[in-house]
Design a protein around this motif. Structure first.
Motif, PDB file in Angstrom:
ATOM      1  N   LEU A 242       0.833  -1.216   0.000  1.00 37.42           N
ATOM      2  CA  LEU A 242       0.000   0.000   0.000  1.00 37.42           C
ATOM      3  C   LEU A 242       0.861   1.256   0.000  1.00 37.42           C
ATOM      4  CD1 LEU A 242      -2.781  -0.953   2.605  1.00 37.42           C
ATOM      5  CD2 LEU A 242      -3.051  -0.775   0.121  1.00 37.42           C
ATOM      6  N   ALA A 243       1.944   1.226   0.771  1.00 33.80           N
ATOM      7  CA  ALA A 243       2.810   2.405   0.868  1.00 33.80           C
ATOM      8  C   ALA A 243       3.401   2.738  -0.510  1.00 33.80           C
ATOM      9  CB  ALA A 243       3.924   2.153   1.876  1.00 33.80           C
ATOM     10  N   ARG A 244       3.782   1.690  -1.231  1.00 33.40           N
ATOM     11  CA  ARG A 244       4.378   1.923  -2.562  1.00 33.40           C
ATOM     12  C   ARG A 244       3.315   2.308  -3.580  1.00 33.40           C
ATOM     13  NH1 ARG A 244       7.885  -3.249  -1.292  1.00 33.40           N
ATOM     14  NH2 ARG A 244       9.815  -2.266  -0.606  1.00 33.40           N
ATOM     15  N   ASP A 245       2.200   1.506  -3.635  1.00 34.34           N
ATOM     16  CA  ASP A 245       1.170   1.719  -4.672  1.00 34.34           C
ATOM     17  C   ASP A 245       0.354   2.987  -4.434  1.00 34.34           C
ATOM     18  OD1 ASP A 245       1.789  -0.885  -5.314  1.00 34.34           O
ATOM     19  OD2 ASP A 245      -0.243  -1.661  -5.002  1.00 34.34           O
ATOM     20  N   VAL A 246      -0.137   3.148  -3.203  1.00 32.54           N
ATOM     21  CA  VAL A 246      -1.132   4.198  -2.951  1.00 32.54           C
ATOM     22  C   VAL A 246      -0.455   5.508  -2.579  1.00 32.54           C
ATOM     23  CG1 VAL A 246      -3.172   4.827  -1.576  1.00 32.54           C
ATOM     24  CG2 VAL A 246      -2.793   2.433  -2.200  1.00 32.54           C
ATOM     25  N   LEU A 247       0.623   5.421  -1.771  1.00 31.08           N
ATOM     26  CA  LEU A 247       1.251   6.656  -1.295  1.00 31.08           C
ATOM     27  C   LEU A 247       2.529   6.992  -2.070  1.00 31.08           C
ATOM     28  CD1 LEU A 247      -0.720   5.952   1.071  1.00 31.08           C
ATOM     29  CD2 LEU A 247       0.925   6.957   2.593  1.00 31.08           C
ATOM     30  N   GLY A 248       2.984   6.073  -2.919  1.00 33.12           N
ATOM     31  CA  GLY A 248       4.199   6.316  -3.697  1.00 33.12           C
ATOM     32  C   GLY A 248       5.434   6.499  -2.840  1.00 33.12           C
ATOM     33  N   LEU A 249       5.457   5.827  -1.678  1.00 33.20           N
ATOM     34  CA  LEU A 249       6.602   5.960  -0.766  1.00 33.20           C
ATOM     35  C   LEU A 249       7.664   4.918  -1.063  1.00 33.20           C
ATOM     36  CD1 LEU A 249       4.912   6.361   2.744  1.00 33.20           C
ATOM     37  CD2 LEU A 249       6.143   8.133   1.475  1.00 33.20           C
ATOM     38  N   GLU A 250       8.892   5.276  -0.759  1.00 33.05           N
ATOM     39  CA  GLU A 250       9.961   4.283  -0.795  1.00 33.05           C
ATOM     40  C   GLU A 250       9.897   3.498   0.526  1.00 33.05           C
ATOM     41  OE1 GLU A 250      14.811   3.990  -1.263  1.00 33.05           O
ATOM     42  OE2 GLU A 250      13.891   5.956  -0.963  1.00 33.05           O
ATOM     43  N   VAL A 251      10.067   2.186   0.448  1.00 36.56           N
ATOM     44  CA  VAL A 251      10.038   1.358   1.660  1.00 36.56           C
ATOM     45  C   VAL A 251      11.357   0.585   1.737  1.00 36.56           C
ATOM     46  CG1 VAL A 251       8.774  -0.395   2.957  1.00 36.56           C
ATOM     47  CG2 VAL A 251       7.548   1.033   1.300  1.00 36.56           C
ATOM     48  N   ILE A 252      12.006   0.683   2.871  1.00 33.95           N
ATOM     49  CA  ILE A 252      13.305   0.018   3.037  1.00 33.95           C
ATOM     50  C   ILE A 252      13.251  -0.934   4.221  1.00 33.95           C
ATOM     51  CG2 ILE A 252      15.786   0.352   3.366  1.00 33.95           C
ATOM     52  CD1 ILE A 252      15.513   3.174   2.431  1.00 33.95           C
ATOM     53  N   GLU A 253      13.765  -2.148   4.009  1.00 37.61           N
ATOM     54  CA  GLU A 253      13.929  -3.097   5.119  1.00 37.61           C
ATOM     55  C   GLU A 253      15.399  -3.077   5.496  1.00 37.61           C
ATOM     56  OE1 GLU A 253      11.823  -6.990   4.344  1.00 37.61           O
ATOM     57  OE2 GLU A 253      11.457  -5.988   2.429  1.00 37.61           O
ATOM     58  N   ARG A 254      15.676  -2.618   6.705  1.00 38.41           N
ATOM     59  CA  ARG A 254      17.075  -2.542   7.165  1.00 38.41           C
ATOM     60  C   ARG A 254      17.116  -2.545   8.689  1.00 38.41           C
ATOM     61  NH1 ARG A 254      17.765   2.173   9.672  1.00 38.41           N
ATOM     62  NH2 ARG A 254      16.960   4.135   8.815  1.00 38.41           N
ATOM     63  N   ASP A 255      18.312  -2.779   9.249  1.00 41.01           N
ATOM     64  CA  ASP A 255      18.464  -2.712  10.701  1.00 41.01           C
ATOM     65  C   ASP A 255      18.044  -1.330  11.190  1.00 41.01           C
ATOM     66  OD1 ASP A 255      19.352  -5.275  11.047  1.00 41.01           O
ATOM     67  OD2 ASP A 255      21.487  -4.754  10.927  1.00 41.01           O
ATOM     68  N   VAL A 256      17.358  -1.312  12.316  1.00 41.09           N
ATOM     69  CA  VAL A 256      16.878  -0.046  12.895  1.00 41.09           C
ATOM     70  C   VAL A 256      17.422   0.057  14.313  1.00 41.09           C
ATOM     71  CG1 VAL A 256      14.816   1.231  13.631  1.00 41.09           C
ATOM     72  CG2 VAL A 256      14.767  -0.076  11.491  1.00 41.09           C
ATOM     73  N   ASP A 257      18.049   1.209  14.618  1.00 38.78           N
ATOM     74  CA  ASP A 257      18.541   1.443  15.980  1.00 38.78           C
ATOM     75  C   ASP A 257      17.413   1.928  16.881  1.00 38.78           C
ATOM     76  OD1 ASP A 257      21.167   0.751  15.476  1.00 38.78           O
ATOM     77  OD2 ASP A 257      21.778   2.812  14.972  1.00 38.78           O
ATOM     78  N   ARG A 258      17.601   1.667  18.179  1.00 36.38           N
ATOM     79  CA  ARG A 258      16.603   2.100  19.167  1.00 36.38           C
ATOM     80  C   ARG A 258      16.341   3.602  19.091  1.00 36.38           C
ATOM     81  NH1 ARG A 258      16.780   0.515  25.514  1.00 36.38           N
ATOM     82  NH2 ARG A 258      15.019   1.767  26.199  1.00 36.38           N
ATOM     83  N   SER A 259      17.431   4.391  18.967  1.00 38.53           N
ATOM     84  CA  SER A 259      17.250   5.851  19.018  1.00 38.53           C
ATOM     85  C   SER A 259      16.562   6.383  17.756  1.00 38.53           C
ATOM     86  CB  SER A 259      18.583   6.559  19.259  1.00 38.53           C
ATOM     87  OG  SER A 259      19.490   6.221  18.243  1.00 38.53           O
ATOM     88  N   GLU A 260      16.513   5.583  16.702  1.00 35.20           N
ATOM     89  CA  GLU A 260      15.748   6.010  15.518  1.00 35.20           C
ATOM     90  C   GLU A 260      14.257   6.072  15.833  1.00 35.20           C
ATOM     91  OE1 GLU A 260      17.137   4.772  11.382  1.00 35.20           O
ATOM     92  OE2 GLU A 260      17.848   3.116  12.632  1.00 35.20           O
ATOM     93  N   LEU A 261      13.839   5.235  16.781  1.00 32.60           N
ATOM     94  CA  LEU A 261      12.424   5.283  17.191  1.00 32.60           C
ATOM     95  C   LEU A 261      12.109   6.658  17.761  1.00 32.60           C
ATOM     96  CD1 LEU A 261      12.103   1.854  19.083  1.00 32.60           C
ATOM     97  CD2 LEU A 261      11.006   2.428  16.896  1.00 32.60           C
ATOM     98  N   TYR A 262      13.026   7.151  18.614  1.00 33.14           N
ATOM     99  CA  TYR A 262      12.782   8.425  19.309  1.00 33.14           C
ATOM    100  C   TYR A 262      12.772   9.614  18.349  1.00 33.14           C
ATOM    101  CZ  TYR A 262      14.351   5.583  23.339  1.00 33.14           C
ATOM    102  OH  TYR A 262      14.512   4.607  24.281  1.00 33.14           O
ATOM    103  N   THR A 263      13.522   9.477  17.250  1.00 28.42           N
ATOM    104  CA  THR A 263      13.682  10.634  16.357  1.00 28.42           C
ATOM    105  C   THR A 263      12.878  10.510  15.065  1.00 28.42           C
ATOM    106  OG1 THR A 263      15.654   9.561  15.487  1.00 28.42           O
ATOM    107  CG2 THR A 263      16.007  11.191  17.217  1.00 28.42           C
TER     108      THR A 263
END
Ligand code: PMP
Length: 322
Positions: A242-263
């Motif tokens: 849906l993110a790609r088709d409907v919203l035209g967003l780029e979607v990336i699967e990658r490691d995510v750090d804890r502090s990325e949640l906060y920011t």
């Protein structure tokens, strides 16, 4: 596990509750009260079962009940069972057909949650997977929201670590593994949060207690990869599409750090139970503006339209019951 046999107890009105419903158990449709197991059941003692959580959405407009991604759920169910050496006597096609028949026999005309459960049933003390008999049950019940989907969830990073693939395979939906989720979510509730986010053994973001997690950073949607000890969510796939088709967003699967949640600009959960739910606080920090994010809202809307059969582009996600 025998093939489907019809029951003589075909209902004329929808059940008043789970106990009043019919379930599929050991090859037959039987009243829930008859679907009982021994306390010595292997799976009850050791958590050696596999399950699925499947939703069906009622469309009042079309007078139709749509089961969402039925085949995908049973394909994952079959993979989980292979992991635990559970021999399913029904093929994926037969599991799908049995589920549709179960819903019809109950006469449900409302949003539903369907729970297939296959488990090691022999009353044996021995801790092994081979040479232990298996049983299959499927039951269904009316179900609304599992969490608040509108106001935004207040979540914490759990002190409990996500089970690692070398301890209990995270990509298998096995009953025993849910001790991990129950500990995390119960702790979170005790501390006044709505939900918990797990980190992996190496400290990266994994997932929620019963859902996958997404972050929006600079107009890009980011989610932990399948190697981050996540359950490979079926809603996660749907949301990426849906993110790609409907919203035209780029979607990336990658490691995510804890502090990325906060920011992050936005954070949300997705899963069969939680659907698409905005997260507005993590560990006492407001995410973005502190209100449910705009992109999350648009994705949630696209998701709800798709699951109720209102977007023909996604009709292949749905199996009609009636
Ligand atoms: N992770 C866990 C631990 C879950 O229990 C679930 C719910 N099945 C999910 C993620 C989301 O998976 P799905 O979208 O297939 O429901």
């Amino acid at each position: 596990m025998a093939k489907v046999e019809s029951t003589e107890t075909v209902r004329t009105a929808a059940p008043r509750g789970l106990e009043d419903s019919l379930c599929y158990f050991d090859g037959r449709f039987v009243p829930m009260a008859e679907a009982k197991v021994s306390v010595a059941t292997h799976a009850l003692n050791y958590g050696t079962g596999c399950f699925e959580g499947i939703r069906a959405y009622w469309s009042a407009e079309r007078e139709q009940l749509y089961v969402l991604k039925l085949r995908e759920h049973y394909e994952r169910f079959a993979r989980s069972c292979r992991m635990l050496k559970i021999r399913l006597q029904l093929s994926v096609d037969e599991l799908c057909a049995t589920t549709l028949e179960l819903i019809r026999q109950n006469g449900y005309r409302s949003d539903l949650y369907v729970r297939p459960l296959a488990f090691k049933s022999t009353p044996t003390i021995k801790l092994m997977l081979r040479d232990v008999a298996d049983q299959l049950a499927i039951f269904a019940q009316p179900f609304g929201n599992y969490v608040d989907v509108s106001s935004g969830l207040n979540v914490c990073v759990s002190p409990w670590q996500r089970i690692s693939d070398n301890a209990i395979p995270a990509r298998a939906k096995v009953t025993g593994a849910y001790i991990n989720s129950a500990l995390a979510v119960d702790d979170a509730l005790e501390a006044g949060f709505d939900e918990a986010i797990f980190l992996t053994e190496d400290g990266h973001v994994s997932e929620g207690s019963s859902c996958n997690v997404f972050l929006l950073r600079n107009r890009t949607l980011v989610t932990p990869p399948v190697s981050a000890d996540i359950l490979e969510g079926i809603t996660r796939d749907a949301v990426m599409q849906l993110a790609r088709d409907v919203l035209g967003l780029e979607v990336i699967e990658r490691d995510v750090d804890r502090s990325e949640l906060y920011t992050a600009d936005e954070v949300f959960f997705c899963g069969t139970g939680v659907q698409v739910s905005p997260v507005t606080r993590v560990d006492g920090r407001a995410i973005g503006t502190g209100a449910p994010g705009e992109v999350t809202g648009r994705l949630q809307q696209a998701y709800f339209r798709a699951v109720r059969g209102e977007d023909p582009r996604y009709s292949s996600w749905l199996e009609s019951v009636y």
